[in-house]
Structure formats: C-alpha cells, structure tokens
Motif scaffolding. Structure first.
Motif, PDB file in Angstrom:
ATOM      1  N   UNK A   1      -8.734 -11.759   2.301  1.00 53.60           N
ATOM      2  CA  UNK A   1      -9.054 -11.844   0.873  1.00 53.60           C
ATOM      3  C   UNK A   1      -9.488 -10.497   0.293  1.00 53.60           C
ATOM      4  N   UNK A   2     -10.066  -9.643   1.143  1.00 51.17           N
ATOM      5  CA  UNK A   2     -10.734  -8.451   0.608  1.00 51.17           C
ATOM      6  C   UNK A   2      -9.963  -7.148   0.815  1.00 51.17           C
ATOM      7  N   UNK A   3      -9.120  -7.071   1.822  1.00 53.41           N
ATOM      8  CA  UNK A   3      -8.520  -5.773   2.127  1.00 53.41           C
ATOM      9  C   UNK A   3      -7.414  -5.413   1.143  1.00 53.41           C
ATOM     10  N   UNK A   4      -7.169  -4.127   1.069  1.00 54.16           N
ATOM     11  CA  UNK A   4      -6.119  -3.618   0.204  1.00 54.16           C
ATOM     12  C   UNK A   4      -5.933  -2.125   0.424  1.00 54.16           C
ATOM     13  N   UNK A   5      -4.914  -1.583  -0.198  1.00 54.87           N
ATOM     14  CA  UNK A   5      -4.637  -0.154  -0.045  1.00 54.87           C
ATOM     15  C   UNK A   5      -5.231   0.606  -1.233  1.00 54.87           C
ATOM     16  N   UNK A   6      -5.505   1.927  -1.000  1.00 53.69           N
ATOM     17  CA  UNK A   6      -6.078   2.754  -2.063  1.00 53.69           C
ATOM     18  C   UNK A   6      -5.682   4.208  -1.817  1.00 53.69           C
ATOM     19  N   UNK A   7      -5.633   5.029  -2.867  1.00 55.49           N
ATOM     20  CA  UNK A   7      -5.234   6.436  -2.700  1.00 55.49           C
ATOM     21  C   UNK A   7      -6.337   7.243  -2.011  1.00 55.49           C
ATOM     22  N   UNK A   8      -5.962   7.986  -0.989  1.00 54.49           N
ATOM     23  CA  UNK A   8      -6.940   8.750  -0.202  1.00 54.49           C
ATOM     24  C   UNK A   8      -7.590   9.864  -1.019  1.00 54.49           C
ATOM     25  N   UNK A   9      -6.831  10.484  -1.953  1.00 55.28           N
ATOM     26  CA  UNK A   9      -7.382  11.628  -2.682  1.00 55.28           C
ATOM     27  C   UNK A   9      -8.413  11.235  -3.735  1.00 55.28           C
ATOM     28  N   UNK A  10      -8.642   9.924  -3.915  1.00 54.00           N
ATOM     29  CA  UNK A  10      -9.705   9.474  -4.817  1.00 54.00           C
ATOM     30  C   UNK A  10     -11.025   9.310  -4.076  1.00 54.00           C
ATOM     31  N   UNK A  11     -11.020   9.545  -2.749  1.00 50.92           N
ATOM     32  CA  UNK A  11     -12.217   9.279  -1.945  1.00 50.92           C
ATOM     33  C   UNK A  11     -12.574  10.503  -1.108  1.00 50.92           C
ATOM     34  N   UNK A  12     -13.751  10.397  -0.510  1.00 46.75           N
ATOM     35  CA  UNK A  12     -14.220  11.450   0.385  1.00 46.75           C
ATOM     36  C   UNK A  12     -14.866  10.781   1.598  1.00 46.75           C
ATOM     37  N   UNK A  13     -14.520  11.268   2.787  1.00 49.15           N
ATOM     38  CA  UNK A  13     -15.038  10.654   4.005  1.00 49.15           C
ATOM     39  C   UNK A  13     -16.534  10.922   4.139  1.00 49.15           C
ATOM     40  N   UNK A  14     -17.289   9.865   4.460  1.00 48.03           N
ATOM     41  CA  UNK A  14     -18.749   9.993   4.586  1.00 48.03           C
ATOM     42  C   UNK A  14     -19.234   9.648   5.977  1.00 48.03           C
ATOM     43  N   UNK A  15     -18.420   9.009   6.802  1.00 47.18           N
ATOM     44  CA  UNK A  15     -18.862   8.629   8.151  1.00 47.18           C
ATOM     45  C   UNK A  15     -17.661   8.402   9.058  1.00 47.18           C
TER      46      UNK A  15
ATOM     47  N   UNK B   1       0.961  -3.137  10.075  1.00 45.35           N
ATOM     48  CA  UNK B   1       2.217  -2.525  10.488  1.00 45.35           C
ATOM     49  C   UNK B   1       2.191  -1.064  10.035  1.00 45.35           C
ATOM     50  N   UNK B   2       2.092  -0.121  10.957  1.00 43.96           N
ATOM     51  CA  UNK B   2       2.006   1.289  10.557  1.00 43.96           C
ATOM     52  C   UNK B   2       3.157   1.748   9.687  1.00 43.96           C
ATOM     53  N   UNK B   3       4.325   1.080   9.773  1.00 46.51           N
ATOM     54  CA  UNK B   3       5.482   1.501   8.976  1.00 46.51           C
ATOM     55  C   UNK B   3       5.271   1.232   7.483  1.00 46.51           C
ATOM     56  N   UNK B   4       4.298   0.367   7.164  1.00 46.95           N
ATOM     57  CA  UNK B   4       4.046   0.055   5.759  1.00 46.95           C
ATOM     58  C   UNK B   4       3.188   1.116   5.070  1.00 46.95           C
ATOM     59  N   UNK B   5       2.584   2.018   5.851  1.00 50.78           N
ATOM     60  CA  UNK B   5       1.663   2.993   5.262  1.00 50.78           C
ATOM     61  C   UNK B   5       2.433   4.098   4.550  1.00 50.78           C
ATOM     62  N   UNK B   6       2.093   4.306   3.279  1.00 55.15           N
ATOM     63  CA  UNK B   6       2.668   5.406   2.508  1.00 55.15           C
ATOM     64  C   UNK B   6       1.794   6.640   2.675  1.00 55.15           C
ATOM     65  N   UNK B   7       2.408   7.800   2.542  1.00 51.12           N
ATOM     66  CA  UNK B   7       1.676   9.056   2.666  1.00 51.12           C
ATOM     67  C   UNK B   7       0.631   9.159   1.548  1.00 51.12           C
ATOM     68  N   UNK B   8      -0.617   9.478   1.948  1.00 51.09           N
ATOM     69  CA  UNK B   8      -1.682   9.615   0.966  1.00 51.09           C
ATOM     70  C   UNK B   8      -2.397   8.327   0.629  1.00 51.09           C
ATOM     71  N   UNK B   9      -2.084   7.211   1.319  1.00 51.90           N
ATOM     72  CA  UNK B   9      -2.709   5.916   1.053  1.00 51.90           C
ATOM     73  C   UNK B   9      -3.360   5.396   2.322  1.00 51.90           C
TER      74      UNK B   9
END
Length: 455
Positions: A441-455, A416-424
């Motif tokens: 079982x495996x999916x979850x949310x994480x902060x975008x600024x802790x990562x870097x896009x590689x592909x 549900x796109x409405x569940x997405x918080x800014x920066x996550x």
C-alpha cells in the motif's frame, strides 16, 4: 703601398695574438704541473664567486618576472573574454546593461595599466641591472689573461737572471716586459677590486626596490579590481531582484519505461518463478537479488532439556514467523518445509534481495532477550538506506510517491531490477511505514535528485 702596410700591420697583430695565446697556454700547463708558481688573490676570488652567484640570481629573477608578466597578460585575455561573454548574454531590456558594459571597459583598462606599470617599474629596471654584468664578466676574464701574462713575464725574467750565461740585453728586455705586464694587470685588478664588492652590496637595495614595486602595483590593482567586482555584483543583484520570480526549478529525470512494460515483466517473472511449496527451488545465479537470504542465529549453547521449552516459545507480533521459530529453537518435523527454506523460496519467487534477520543474543527461560539489532525488525524487508526529501515532488503516476521537503523515505530494492529507471529509487515514506507496516500500500518510486541520503 698603403694596402700592403695595412695588411702587414694586420698580419703582425694576428701573429702577436697567436704568440700570446701560445705563451699563456704554456704558462698554464707549467702551473698545473707545479713547475711554475701562480699569483693568487683569495679576496678577489671570493669577489668573483659572489659576482657569479649574483648573476645567476639576477638571471633567474628576470626569467621569473617575464613569466609573471606573461601570466598577467594571459589572465587579462581570459578576463576580457569572460566579460565579452557577459556582454553578449546581457539582454538589452535587462536593467544595468550600460553599467555592466562600463565595468567591462574599466576592467580591461585596469589590466592594461597594471601590465604596463609592471614592465616600466620592474622589468626595465631588471634589464638595466643585468646590463652591467656582461661588461664586468669580460673584464674579469681579461684580468685573468693579463695575470697569466704577468706570471709568464716574471718567470721568463727570473729564468734569465738565474741562467749560467747571462745576457744583459735579454735580461733588460725581459725586465721591461715584466714591468709593462705588471702595470696592465694591476690597473685592471684595482678597478675590479673596487667594483665587484660595490656591485655585490647593491643587490640588496635592488631586490627591495623591485619587490616593493611589484607588491605595491599588485596591491593597488586588486583594490581597484575589487571595486569593479563589487559594482558588477550590485548590478547582478539588481537584475536578480527584478527577475526573481523566474527561479530555476529542480526537475526529475524522465521515466523511460511504461507501466504496461512493468506489468508484463512482473507477470513474466511470476510465471517463471518456482512454486512456494517446492522445497528445492533452482538456485539463482550468484549476485542475483533472489539469492537465498542469510539468517544468522546467535545464542549460547543450551542444555538438551531447554529444547522442549524453546519449542513452545510464543511468536512476537513484531517478528516474522520464521525468525521467531529459529530464535526459539523449533525443530521442524520430518518432511516438513523448514522456515529458512520457505523464506528462500519466497525471496526467489518475488525477486527480492537477501534480507538479513538478526536475532537475539540468548534464550533464557523460554523468552528472548533483545539485543542491539532489535530495531532492524521495524524496518521494511530489504531496507538499504534512508533519504530525506530536499524539494517537494508532485507524483505524476499512481506508482510514484508524493514528497514534501523534509519527508524521510526508507529505500528498498525493486522487486524486478529491470523495472528501475535511471535516477529513480523505490521506497516507502517512514511515516507511512510506521503507521501501516504494509509495503504493497505504501511503497512507490521517486526521483533520486529530489532527495539526499541521510543514513
């Protein structure tokens, strides 16, 4: 009587000047009309052109030098403000405070000294150099006027000599005026003929000295400034070593929505979604994540006899049932729900975005030959791109991913796109997906600024 005499002399001088102007104007008109010849000196005219060029260049150099000095002064002020800011922020108990203050003082003195030396060794020299041009320019103009007077006297004398009725007294007076005008002109002309070439040649030495002075001053200034900057850097390195434990940590953006709100939104969406058995669900609006997934089937034309063989094609364990059936050419029975429609209904009910299933290039003897898109079937549905964790992240809620620096995460869209918080972002760690192949079982949310896009 003295007053009258003084006024009379002044009035007579004014009248004489007016008469000279009228005579010169008349002579110039005659010369332009070609009724009177003009004395010309091409060598002197070239000297005048060089003089005007030299004056233009010197004026421009003076203007640009003043602009440079103004920039040095502005930079000095900016540097002073920056150092004052550092002094205010530098706390008394920090090591190197006195050294930092001393460096700031030396920095200020260095700027002042540099500016003053530029004024003394460049700007004042420039002003002196240009100071001689106005006098020479006025003398050139005066020489031009005396040349007109000489030509006028010469023409007047020649006209009296060629007159039918000669007046010896007028001729003698005209000759006397001609000799006088010629003497005045030649004296000025000789002086300028000597000065102008000398002034033109002097420009080379002046330009060399000026720019050598500027370059030398700037070189010394930057050498001294480099030493001060190195000293300041050493002070700051010492400060960093003593307070090295207080490093700046990367923090995630706070999540605004609560899990209760997320559950309510998911429940609302599931209640409003059509049943999977409904063959004709209401189409979602254009651009919605629930749009019907695109299924592209690439195969060579098959003879009619291959349809039966294709119907018995076994399903690959690594392929979704719908993709296998479409690739194998299975024809749904009348009234049965087609696989593509089933995928569309499921995508609409779960609010998942479109998933493109790329099949293989040909069907040969009832088997599917793999193409370049086969690897996409190993990625989670809705896969968008990969990111790599640059910092460790400790999950603070059950729906968050625990990350270690170096972990690769496969990013997927929110149900549900409405569940997405800014920066996550929503995703599944690549290692977990390869092991379990289960999003729930495996999916979850994480902060975008802790990562870097590689592909």
């Amino acid at each position: 009587m003295a007053e009258m005499g003084s006024k009379g002399v002044t009035a007579g001088k004014i009248a004489s000047n007016v008469q000279k102007k009228l005579t010169r104007a008349q002579e110039k008109v005659l010369q332009k009309l070609g009724k009177a010849d003009e004395t010309k000196d091409e060598q002197f005219e070239q000297c005048v052109q060089n003089f005007n060029k030299q004056l233009t260049e010197g004026t421009r150099l003076q203007k640009d030098l003043r602009t440079y000095l103004a920039s040095v002064k502005a930079m000095h002020e900016a540097s002073k403000k920056l150092n004052e800011c550092l002094q205010e922020m530098y706390e008394p108990d920090w090591p190197g405070r006195d050294e930092a203050n001393k460096i700031a003082e030396n920095n200020d003195l260095l700027w002042l000294d540099y500016h003053q030396k530029l004024v003394d060794q460049a700007l004042l020299t420039m002003d002196t150099y240009l100071g001689q041009f106005p006098d020479i320019k006025s003398r050139i103009a005066k020489r031009g006027r005396k040349l007109v007077d000489y030509d006028s006297a010469r023409h007047h004398y020649e006209s009296l000599q060629t007159a039918k009725k000669k007046d010896e007294a007028k001729i003698a007076k005209a000759e006397e005026e001609l000799i006088k005008a010629q003497k005045v002109f030649e004296e000025m002309n000789v002086d300028l003929q000597e000065e102008l070439p000398s002034l033109w040649n002097s420009r080379v030495g002046f330009y060399v000295n000026t720019f050598q002075s500027i370059a030398g001053l700037e070189e010394n200034f930057h050498k001294e400034m480099s030493k001060l900057n190195q000293n300041l850097n050493d002070v700051l390195v010492s400060l960093e070593k003593q307070h090295g434990s207080n490093t700046f940590t990367v923090k995630a953006q706070p999540r605004k929505k609560t899990k209760l709100l997320s559950r309510l939104l998911r429940k609302k969406n599931s209640d409003n979604a059509p049943a999977k058995g409904n063959k004709s669900p209401s189409p979602p609006p254009d651009g919605s994540p629930a749009a019907t997934p695109e299924i592209r089937v690439n195969h060579e034309p098959e003879p009619p006899s291959s349809a039966t063989a294709g119907a018995s094609l076994p399903k690959s364990p690594s392929q979704p049932a719908e993709a296998s059936e479409v690739a194998g050419g299975t024809q749904p029975a009348a009234g049965a729900q087609e696989p593509g429609e089933t995928a569309a209904s499921e995508a609409a009910s779960s609010s998942l975005p479109a998933v493109v299933v790329e099949t293989f290039s040909a069907t040969v003897n009832g088997t599917v030959e793999g193409g370049s898109g086969a690897g996409r079937l190993d990625l989670p549905p809705g896969f968008m791109f990969k990111v790599q964790a640059q910092h460790d992240y400790v999950a603070t809620d059950t729906d968050e991913l625990q990350l270690k620096a170096g972990d690769v995460v496969l990013v997927i869209p929110f149900q549900n796109p409405e569940e997405q918080d800014e920066g996550w972002l929503m995703g599944v760690k690549e290692s977990d997906w390869n092991q379990h192949k289960e999003l729930e079982k495996c999916r979850g949310v994480f902060p975008e600024n802790f990562t870097e896009r590689v592909q």
